[in-house]
Every structure is written in structure tokens, then in C-alpha cells.
Design an enzyme around this catalytic site. Structure first.
Site, PDB file in Angstrom:
ATOM      1  CB  THR A   1      -0.633   0.219   1.445  1.00 27.77           C
ATOM      2  OG1 THR A   1      -1.907  -1.431   1.243  1.00 27.77           O
ATOM      3  CG2 THR A   1      -1.541   1.041   1.015  1.00 27.77           C
TER       4      THR A   1
ATOM      5  N   GLY B   1      -9.909   2.007  -2.776  1.00 29.73           N
ATOM      6  CA  GLY B   1      -8.316   2.149  -2.957  1.00 29.73           C
ATOM      7  C   GLY B   1      -7.747   1.458  -1.154  1.00 29.73           C
ATOM      8  CD  GLU B   2      -7.795   2.149   3.341  1.00 28.52           C
ATOM      9  OE1 GLU B   2      -8.119   0.692   3.781  1.00 28.52           O
ATOM     10  OE2 GLU B   2      -8.605   2.636   3.936  1.00 28.52           O
ATOM     11  N   GLY B   3      -5.823  -1.161  -1.650  1.00 28.90           N
ATOM     12  CA  GLY B   3      -5.494  -2.576  -1.831  1.00 28.90           C
ATOM     13  C   GLY B   3      -7.061  -3.700  -1.879  1.00 28.90           C
TER      14      GLY B   3
END
Lengths: 347, 347
Positions: B51, B307-309
Site C-alpha cells: 500500500t 482503494g488502499e488495496g
């Protein structure tokens, strides 16, 4: 489901340190899990898939590409651990319980060794083109078996149930059940199962139409529908779902056959739907329509059409993620992130 | 990718004791994993999500609902374990590596404690409306950081990589990169990010149009695009993907920002696409278009846009399932199930 717990869950989810709504369907699943389990920290760690096997007299009409002996062969494959459901349940951390609900063969060896459960109602259903698939008593028996299996698993501490099926020919009774309950045209609700040709599909549609004409199942009497055009494993699956709802445990419904069981469960107890999670949307094309009939939207859409519980197993990881979202993520207050001014929106 | 391994994988998948093709997209994933790893028993057990965090000078134009300090606040949240990526990576069994690629604040404490990696290129990019976001040297530096991080994780035995991002304002450079490479109209490729109003969206589109006019990035020079309208974390993500491809490790691409990184990676090394798996399709509406540009189809579609993964982490369980399908399921011959006459079909 408790409206109060739904509200409390949504409040927490709306306060997580993310743009509001940005975890999408995960938030809906999280809310459902919290409301079912009446806690903001729902656990779905201990998981079990119940894979129910049964045979179908209607296969003598030539509605499948597979010979009937594939049903028991696949039961042996489940026990050997080489089937789709075995490897996908392992990834999800779920135990698989294989149940003989009515295969046209005995499994004394497997039952004696405790490798499968036997709730055999009969050696396959009757050919529904010639009369009812089973008696009303057998329909009750198959439902009760499912309820009891769910009860046993819940007693063992299972926190998330999943359904699965194995039975050559069982898309035929599943389509018949869907048509019987909804009055839809048979051609609208009949798919290609394991992969029959256009020609065999035409024949399958005629077989189902004939079975409905011969048996005249009463759409207002779910037991009558199950008895006349159902299957032992389909009744068993409906029972597992009813048991899950009774014990307030979420249940992941697999594909087309499992959803026919879910439809039966819903017609018996409409509130059972609150406990259902549709694992995936199958390639068996009427499945999407059946999910809509139940008001369910599937977690996954992977073009699968295998059954066994594979779609349910695969969805279990996602559902475990949803439990973690509500149970373990921090709110703006808890982690000290500045609250933003974003609004929830839908594209 | 090795055509020979693709063929060998597909042969085995076509012989599994299931109706041919009935595991749908799982079979495509299984084939890709086998071809990447050049084995019929690909392992993706050891997983890592990278990340990458960075800030963006363009936020001073008012393109986000969030203040810039949310970027470092979220880095602290990642370290505390309370963010979406933490809880979803845990469910997937993935480690999370947080990297400061260019946040407008130092994290001496976290770096000293080994809780995050620092590959800080600068304290946020320059405002791309006024000039290039970074120098060409900084663009190279951000790519190299990503490649090196991937290399380090592969050296530690990681078998499946995933990308993630954190950076207030970073849908703006992502849309700019997409427009710069493809010549699409900015309004076609610009979404609402964390949830901006229609009015702010109009403004965001004008900001991106101005940035493209001012900088004139050369679509045939990926480093020029990254330098002029990119971001440090986006370059880092592109580097992670290039590193994954170089070391023959599959990489799960997260949402819109990660896919902008994937687009950069593809423009630098087109064959990198073979190693990419699109974890999910984001609600950020140009994401679907961007995936199509890369020829990718997403594993999940959960209406997420965090997001963030998070989308990559969630997809990892499914990908692990695909590895098990090819590595652990039995063929007709192996389990003694009668081969059926079903044909593969598409609805």
C-alpha cells in the site's frame, strides 16, 4: 431481522474512517450479519457447507448429458477430497458435510466410517413425468433431515452455513419448482445444466411441461410442489436453510439447485430470506431470475455452473471480510482521522 | 507467458471431473497462474499487499472532499491495524507493507520502528496545473522504488502480490494519466473520487484539462506522463507491477489508482499485463474503461471505491481458490468418475 440491530450496524458502518459508502456491498453484507447475529462483532469463522446428494427418476427421460451413476461416483470423489467443493471449502476454511438424501445406491462403507451422513429418503425420486416425484411424507422427511443437519452443525458451533447439491438431472426439478411457484413459462426458466445441446434442451422443456401437466402442483402449497416436482436433496437444502433461519445463522445459498431449495424455504417461511446470502450467480441462465424472485443479489459472478456448494464456498471469504469490516475496522473517532465531507452516491 | 504452459494447464482443466468449463472464470485464473509460475501446482499461499502513500500538490485546487492531512492520518491508521486494508488482508492471509512514497509529512517514528518503509521521493508532488508534478528523475526514482520493493518481497518468498494506494487527491492524476495515454476526453475519464458534488466534479475536470494543456505529456513516453501528471505512489505501484512481472509473480491490481499504475506499467512493458489480475471493478466509473483498455476483466464487482488495496485483498481468496482448482482437484481418470458428453458453452 431486528430493525434496531440493522440501524445500529449502519450507524457504525457510516462512521468508519472511509468515504461514506465506499465499501459498497461489503457494508450491506456487514449490516445483514450484524442484524442476524445481533452484535456489532459478528463472527463467521466456523463455517460448514452441507452438500446434499440425490437421484432423480426423470433422468430416464434423457434430460442430462451424464449417466446417473455419476451421482454416487461424485459422492466418492467428495470423500476422497478431489472435487471442486473440497478444494474451495478448504480455501474458505469450511468443513464439508456430505449427505445422502436419496442416491440410487447405498454407501454402507462411507456411512459406517462416518464419512458421509445418510438421511436417505429413497433410492432416487420417481419419474415426475409419470406421477409425483415423491410422497408428501417423503417431502416432509427431506425437509426435516435438512433442519436436523443444520441444528447439529449449529450445536457444534458453526457460525456460517452454506448449501450445495449433487444429483444428476437436478436442474430439471429445479426449473420445474421455479415454474410451479411463479407460473413462468417453462422455456423461460430452463437452462442447459451440465451442457446439453439445443435439441436436448427442447426435449427437457417438454419433459418439465409434461411433469407440470401430469402433477398439477399447487403453488400455494410448498410441500405439494416439493413432493410432485422436487427432489430429495432439494428438500434437504430447503430444510438446511429453514434450520439456519430458525437458529439465526446466515446461510450462503449456492447456485441454481440450491436456490430452488431457497425458493421452497421462502414459500414455507418468507422471513427465511433475511438469513440467506446468494453466493454467486450461476451461468444456468434462469438463476439470475430466481435470485430476483427472492430479492437476493449475488456476491460473486464467476460464470460458474458446477453446484456442489462451490459458489457458496467461494463467497464465504468475502462474507468473512464483511464480518471483519464491521467487527474490526475503526471509526473516525477511534482512529483520529479527519472526517471528510463526502456524500454517499450511486453511479 | 509460456504458451506451452497455458496449453498444458488448459488440458488438465478440461479433464477435471466436472462438466467442461463449469468453473467459468476460475479456470481462466487457474490457467494464468499455472502459466505465470510454469507449474500445474501453482502456489499463492504467501501473499503481500503493498500500500503506497503519497500526496498531491493539485489538492490545493480543491479537487477532493478530504483535507491533505488525511493521507498521513490514514498511514497511522494502517499501522494501528484499523483500516479496511488491514482487516481484509488478514482475512486473505496477506501481509500489508505500507510505503511512504511521498507524503507531505515525515514518519520518523514509524520508519524507525520498522512499521512502514520510506521511499519518500518528495513532500508531495507539485501542483500539475502550474507545471510538472515531478521531475523525470523523480519519476524514475518512484518506479525503481516499486521494483525494489517487489524484489524484496519476492526474495522473502511472496507468491502473490497486490497493490494499493493512499493519497488524498489521487483520482485526479489517475484520470489525467488515463486521458494523457488514450486521448480520451477528460470528462469521460473523471469520476467522483471520495464523493465530490457535481459542481466540484466540473471543477476537477477543468483542473485536469488545464494540467494537460500546461504540461503536454507525451503519450509515447510513459516517464513523461508519470512526471508531468502522475504521482509518487502511482509510479511506485507501476514499479511493483513491473517487478512482479520481472520476477514472474502474479500481481492483483486494486482499483482506479492502482490501475493507472498498471496502465503506466503496460506502456513501459506491454507484456506486464500477462501478470496482472484485476481484483475488482471500482465504482469510480472510468475504472471499467481503464480495465478494458488493458484487456483485463475484474474478479469482483462489489461497488467498492476505497482503494488502499482492499479490492485486491478481497480477490486474493478467489485467486487462491483458482490455484487449488488446478493444483488439487482430480481429473476424470484420477477419481474414476464417468466422463460425460457435455460441451462447453457460453450463454
Amino acid at each position: 431481522l431486528s430493525k434496531d440491530w440493522r440501524k445500529r450496524a449502519r450507524e457504525r458502518l457510516n462512521n468508519l474512517a472511509i468515504p461514506i459508502g465506499s465499501l459498497g456491498r461489503m457494508l450491506d453484507l456487514a449490516e445483514q450479519l450484524a442484524a442476524i447475529k445481533e452484535t456489532l462483532q459478528p463472527s463467521v469463522k466456523k463455517k460448514a457447507i452441507v452438500t446434499m446428494a440425490g437421484d432423480h427418476g426423470v433422468v430416464e427421460e434423457g434430460v442430462s448429458t451424464c449417466p446417473q451413476e455419476v451421482t454416487p461416483q461424485m459422492v466418492y470423489n467428495f470423500v476422497a477430497g478431489g472435487a471442486g467443493i473440497n478444494v474451495l471449502a478448504e480455501v474458505a476454511g469450511a468443513e464439508v458435510t456430505v449427505v445422502d438424501m436419496g442416491v440410487a445406491q447405498d454407501f454402507e462403507d462411507l456411512v459406517a466410517q462416518g464419512k458421509i451422513l445418510s438421511h436417505k429418503v429413497d433410492y432416487g425420486t420417481g419419474n415426475m413425468v409419470k406421477g409425483p416425484a415423491m410422497t408428501r411424507e417423503q417431502a416432509v422427511q427431506s425437509l426435516e433431515a435438512g433442519v436436523n443437519i443444520a441444528a447439529g452443525l449449529v450445536r457444534e458451533g458453526v457460525e456460517l452455513l452454506g448449501t450445495g447439491d449433487m444429483g444428476i438431472g437436478n436442474t430439471t426439478p429445479s426449473s420445474a419448482i421455479f415454474a410451479a411457484f411463479t407460473g413462468r413459462q417453462v422455456w423461460q426458466v430452463t437452462g442447459r445444466g451440465t451442457g446439453i445441446s439445443e435439441q436436448v434442451l427442447e426435449h427437457k422443456i417438454q419433459v418439465i411441461e409434461k411433469a407440470l401437466q401430469v402433477n398439477k402442483p399447487d403453488p400455494n402449497d410448498p410441500l405439494d410442489v416439493l413432493a410432485k416436482v422436487g427432489g430429495f436433496e432439494i428438500g434437504g437444502i430447503a430444510g438446511v436453510i429453514l434450520g439456519a433461519a430458525y437458529y439465526k445463522v446466515p446461510v450462503v445459498v449456492d447456485g441454481f439447485i440450491s436456490t430452488a431449495g431457497a425458493l421452497l424455504a421462502q414459500r414455507i417461511a418468507p422471513q427465511a430470506v433475511d438469513y440467506m446470502i446468494a453466493g454467486h450467480c450461476s451461468m444456468e441462465y434462469p438463476h439470475q431470475m430466481m435470485l430476483e424472485e427472492l430479492g437476493l443479489s449475488s456476491v460473486l459472478s464467476m460464470n460458474m455452473r458446477l453446484g456442489e456448494g462451490t459458489g457458496a464456498a467461494l463467497a464465504m471469504c468475502i462474507i468473512e471480510g464483511a464480518a471483519a469490516v464491521i467487527g474490526k475496522m475503526m471509526t473516525f473517532e477511534e482512529c483520529g482521522v479527519a472526517r471528510n465531507k463526502s456524500k454517499e452516491y450511486v453511479q
